[in-house]
Design a protein around this motif. Structure first.
Motif, short mmCIF file in Angstrom:
data_model
loop_
_atom_site.label_atom_id
_atom_site.label_comp_id
_atom_site.label_asym_id
_atom_site.label_seq_id
_atom_site.Cartn_x
_atom_site.Cartn_y
_atom_site.Cartn_z
N PHE A 124 23.43 79.34 -27.94
CA PHE A 124 24.60 78.50 -28.23
C PHE A 124 25.64 78.61 -27.12
N HIS A 125 25.22 79.13 -25.97
CA HIS A 125 26.18 79.28 -24.87
C HIS A 125 26.53 77.91 -24.30
N SER A 126 27.65 77.86 -23.58
CA SER A 126 28.20 76.56 -23.19
C SER A 126 27.57 75.96 -21.94
N LEU A 137 28.77 76.09 -19.10
CA LEU A 137 29.87 75.42 -18.39
C LEU A 137 30.32 76.16 -17.13
N SER A 138 29.81 77.36 -16.90
CA SER A 138 30.36 78.16 -15.78
C SER A 138 30.17 77.44 -14.44
N THR A 139 29.04 76.77 -14.23
CA THR A 139 28.85 76.10 -12.93
C THR A 139 29.91 75.01 -12.75
N GLY A 191 40.58 85.02 -21.11
CA GLY A 191 40.55 86.46 -20.88
C GLY A 191 39.69 86.82 -19.69
N TRP A 192 38.40 86.90 -19.91
CA TRP A 192 37.51 87.47 -18.88
C TRP A 192 37.57 86.75 -17.55
N ARG A 193 37.51 85.43 -17.56
CA ARG A 193 37.42 84.70 -16.28
C ARG A 193 38.68 84.91 -15.44
N GLN A 246 22.05 88.87 -21.32
CA GLN A 246 20.87 89.11 -20.46
C GLN A 246 21.31 89.73 -19.13
N ARG A 247 22.41 89.19 -18.57
CA ARG A 247 22.89 89.73 -17.28
C ARG A 247 23.38 91.17 -17.45
N LEU A 248 24.15 91.38 -18.53
CA LEU A 248 24.81 92.68 -18.70
C LEU A 248 23.88 93.74 -19.28
N TRP A 267 34.07 86.14 -6.27
CA TRP A 267 35.29 86.51 -7.02
C TRP A 267 35.00 86.76 -8.49
N VAL A 268 33.97 86.09 -9.03
CA VAL A 268 33.65 86.29 -10.45
C VAL A 268 32.45 87.22 -10.61
N GLU A 269 31.53 87.14 -9.68
CA GLU A 269 30.31 87.96 -9.79
C GLU A 269 30.61 89.44 -9.54
N PRO A 318 33.31 91.61 -9.76
CA PRO A 318 33.88 92.47 -10.82
C PRO A 318 32.92 92.64 -12.00
N ASN A 319 32.16 91.57 -12.29
CA ASN A 319 31.20 91.69 -13.38
C ASN A 319 30.08 92.67 -13.06
N VAL A 320 29.63 92.68 -11.80
CA VAL A 320 28.51 93.55 -11.44
C VAL A 320 29.01 94.95 -11.10
P1 FAD Z 1 29.47 81.13 -22.06
O1 FAD Z 1 28.85 82.31 -22.70
O2 FAD Z 1 29.36 79.85 -22.78
O3 FAD Z 1 31.01 81.48 -21.82
C1 FAD Z 1 31.99 80.46 -21.61
C2 FAD Z 1 32.65 80.58 -20.26
O4 FAD Z 1 33.42 81.76 -20.17
C3 FAD Z 1 31.69 80.66 -19.07
O5 FAD Z 1 31.27 79.39 -18.68
C4 FAD Z 1 32.54 81.35 -18.02
O6 FAD Z 1 33.33 80.43 -17.32
C5 FAD Z 1 33.45 82.24 -18.84
N1 FAD Z 1 32.97 83.64 -18.87
C6 FAD Z 1 32.25 84.24 -19.83
N2 FAD Z 1 32.08 85.55 -19.56
C7 FAD Z 1 32.69 85.76 -18.38
C8 FAD Z 1 32.85 86.91 -17.56
N3 FAD Z 1 32.38 88.12 -17.91
N4 FAD Z 1 33.50 86.77 -16.39
C9 FAD Z 1 34.01 85.57 -16.02
N5 FAD Z 1 33.89 84.45 -16.76
C10 FAD Z 1 33.25 84.56 -17.93
N6 FAD Z 1 29.94 84.35 -14.32
C11 FAD Z 1 30.04 83.46 -13.34
O7 FAD Z 1 30.66 82.41 -13.52
N7 FAD Z 1 29.49 83.70 -12.11
C12 FAD Z 1 28.79 84.84 -11.85
O8 FAD Z 1 28.31 85.02 -10.74
C13 FAD Z 1 28.66 85.80 -12.89
N8 FAD Z 1 27.96 86.94 -12.69
C14 FAD Z 1 27.85 87.85 -13.70
C15 FAD Z 1 27.14 89.04 -13.48
C16 FAD Z 1 27.03 89.98 -14.47
C17 FAD Z 1 26.33 91.27 -14.24
C18 FAD Z 1 27.63 89.75 -15.73
C19 FAD Z 1 27.54 90.75 -16.81
C20 FAD Z 1 28.30 88.56 -15.97
C21 FAD Z 1 28.43 87.61 -14.96
N9 FAD Z 1 29.13 86.40 -15.17
C22 FAD Z 1 29.26 85.50 -14.14
C23 FAD Z 1 29.83 86.14 -16.45
C24 FAD Z 1 29.00 85.40 -17.51
O9 FAD Z 1 27.79 86.06 -17.71
C25 FAD Z 1 28.77 83.95 -17.12
O10 FAD Z 1 30.00 83.33 -16.86
C26 FAD Z 1 28.10 83.18 -18.27
O11 FAD Z 1 26.89 83.79 -18.61
C27 FAD Z 1 27.87 81.74 -17.88
O12 FAD Z 1 27.18 81.05 -18.87
P2 FAD Z 1 27.89 80.04 -19.87
O13 FAD Z 1 28.66 79.06 -19.09
O14 FAD Z 1 26.85 79.55 -20.79
O15 FAD Z 1 28.93 81.01 -20.57
#
Ligand code: FAD
Ligand code: SF4
Length: 506
Positions: free
Chosen positions: A264-266, A268-270, A308-310, A367-369, A400-402, A404-406
């Motif tokens: 059910f994820h969005s 939308l990140s790209t 929050g997170w972004r 899956q990533r985390l 910038w987003v990858e 801090p997450n990694v």
């Molecule tokens: P959804 O689960 O539907 O979340 C909605 C939106 O929230 C996302 O589109 C994104 O914009 C934002 N979001 C959610 N979690 C995070 C987070 N932890 N940090 C920043 N934004 C977040 N996100 C990226 O955009 N680019 C990356 O390169 C990236 N690398 C990651 C690496 C690791 C190890 C981890 C744990 C997370 C990473 N993320 C990254 C965060 C997150 O996993 C992705 O944003 C998300 O999986 C994208 O899928 P979605 O659009 O379906 O997100």
């Protein structure tokens, strides 16, 4: 006066600060596909195709809107290969007297922009990227003097500042956070709506063919390319998410399901990272859905990811500077195992996340985390190598987003700046959150030996390896109690299994 307005591949927003700052009649918008950017890491083929296709569509939208666009294609023999070289040549070509640009997101590109004045001999005006909800300065002010920079504190501050999901000073529903309600595994019988399809048009098909020809050895497959490449498509993706998947987003946010890549994820990140969507319109879209019955735990869960997170990870990235990616608090030195490039590990959870990463350039957060990142953490993989891998394999990856997450969240390599404890988990967690274990060649029921679940013994081995550093962390006391309660023979057995597995991995 002619002004060059360079628009980068992730600045595809009509309301970009530099486009707002320059009168249309004075501006020549420069958009350049350059080998330097395409190759600073060997990106997934879908990432390259996505960025170039979105750039070409955006250039057309700008032209339709009356802008003059100087577009430099990658396959043009006259292409100079580098961003700065293209900016310098454009200034000369158009006799420009000034450059106005929006500050890039990544330190590497910010450093290039800083050299444009000297390289071209014309003044450069660099404008803050106001597509983020929190400016670099506001984040630094929030951070200054704080003992800890926790996301939860930042998020509450942002809720109060923006008024999102607030009634006066009080969070809607009386709680800031519904995280505990967002950890369900997917029960049998719950069906997942299909994600929207965006069939590539002629422009995108041409880009896909170019990427296939020019980057044949890059990671990943283009066969299932399905990303929105225009604002219209991105808005459709947002609308479909809000209408069809948001309702269950909260409940199953952390679920891991065999054969369900996106749940059910969005997705939308790209689109947000490219600039096709603004973060605020995504938040507003979700909040508005509450009036149509979307539950608070889903809406708050989604808002927390973006507000929050972004915003928080972007603030941390800018605050900590370019050296952040080199942090290695746990002293992990193992080279990135080949299973990250080839899959076929035999661990069903890992292979499932790997296969979809290769085919879709997407994996969801857990899956990533908790699978790909967690495995590297437990195995002691060099965080910088893992950081580069994550930068390569996802269509939404920008440093910038990858990073801090990694480096921070997933690998604890910043020593706890971002997270209060490592996101380390054994096979029991993965089994609780999903159904991969049922089809795995390893077993959680087998306690030791070659058939036991590697996540389980690697988890204990990780704790044992880092006992000196982590056992004083109050949030780790319970797990260390568990480790110390194990008989010495059992501890030795676990460590021997881990040593054997890790030797095979190398
Ligand atoms: P959804 O689960 O539907 O979340 C909605 C939106 O929230 C996302 O589109 C994104 O914009 C934002 N979001 C959610 N979690 C995070 C987070 N932890 N940090 C920043 N934004 C977040 N996100 C990226 O955009 N680019 C990356 O390169 C990236 N690398 C990651 C690496 C690791 C190890 C981890 C744990 C997370 C990473 N993320 C990254 C965060 C997150 O996993 C992705 O944003 C998300 O999986 C994208 O899928 P979605 O659009 O379906 O997100
Ligand atoms: Fe993953 Fe272990 Fe479950 Fe296999 S048994 S799917 S390796 S957690």
């Amino acid at each position: 006066m002619t002004v060059i307005v360079p628009v980068l591949g992730d600045q595809l927003s009509a309301g970009l600060a530099s486009l707002k700052a320059v009168p249309r009649d004075d501006a020549v918008v420069l958009m350049a596909e350059v080998a330097e950017e395409a190759g600073y890491v060997p990106h997934h083929k879908q990432k390259l195709a996505l960025v170039f296709a979105a750039m070409r569509h955006f250039a057309e939208d700008l032209r339709t809107d009356g802008w003059t666009v100087d577009y430099r294609r990658l396959d043009d023999p006259a292409n100079l290969g580098g961003l700065s070289a293209e900016v310098e040549a454009a200034v000369a070509r158009h006799g420009a007297e000034r450059i106005v640009a929006t500050l890039a997101g990544e330190h590497r590109v910010i450093a290039l922009q800083a050299g444009w004045g000297a390289g071209t001999g014309v003044p450069v005006m660099l404008l803050a990227d106001d597509r983020f909800l929190v400016s670099e300065e506001a984040f630094a002010e929030w951070a200054s003097g704080r003992k800890r920079l926790r996301m939860e504190d930042f998020y509450r501050w942002q809720r109060a500042e923006t008024g999102v999901l607030m009634v006066g000073d009080v969070p809607v529903g009386g709680q800031w956070n519904f995280d505990k309600e967002n950890r369900k595994s997917l029960p049998k019988g719950v069906s997942v709506p299909e994600a929207p399809r965006f069939a590539p048009d002629a422009v995108t098909r041409e880009v896909i063919a170019m990427v296939e020809t020019r980057f044949p050895d890059n990671f990943g497959s283009l066969a299932r390319f399905n990303w929105p490449v225009t604002r219209v498509q991105a808005l459709e993706a947002l609308g479909r998410f809000v209408d069809e998947r948001l309702v269950q987003f909260g409940d199953y946010q952390d679920a891991l399901v065999e054969g369900e890549a996106t749940l059910f994820h969005s997705l939308l990140s790209t689109s947000i990272n490219l600039g096709l969507l603004g973060p605020r319109e995504c938040i507003d879209g979700a909040v508005a859905a509450m009036e149509l019955g979307a539950p608070l735990n889903a809406v708050e869960g989604f808002v927390r990811q973006i507000l929050g997170w972004r915003e928080y990870v972007r603030g941390i990235y800018l605050l900590e500077g370019p050296d952040y990616v080199r942090r290695n608090a746990l002293g992990a030195t193992r080279p990135l195992p080949a299973i990250y490039w080839r899959g076929g590990s035999g661990m069903r959870c890992f292979d499932s996340a790997f296969d979809q990463t290769r085919d879709l350039a997407y994996a969801h957060h857990i899956q990533r985390l908790m699978v790909l990142g967690n495995f590297a953490l437990l195995a002691g993989v060099d965080p910088f190598e893992l950081h580069e891998w994550f930068l390569v394999v996802y269509a939404d990856a920008y440093e910038w987003v990858e990073a801090p997450n990694v480096i921070g969240m997933s690998q604890f390599a910043d020593g706890g700046l971002l997270g209060s404890k490592p996101y380390a988990a054994g096979g029991a967690y993965i089994n609780r959150m999903g159904n991969h274990c049922a089809g795995c060649r390893y077993s959680l029921k087998v306690k030791s030996g070659p058939d036991a679940c590697p996540f389980s013994y690697l988890y204990w081995d990780f704790l044992a390896r880092h006992e000196a550093m982590l056992s004083s962390n109050q949030r780790m006391w319970t797990v260390y109690d568990g480790w110390r309660r194990l008989q010495p023979e059992r501890q030795a057995e676990i460590r021997a299994d881990a040593a054997r597995f890790l030797a095979g991995l190398s």
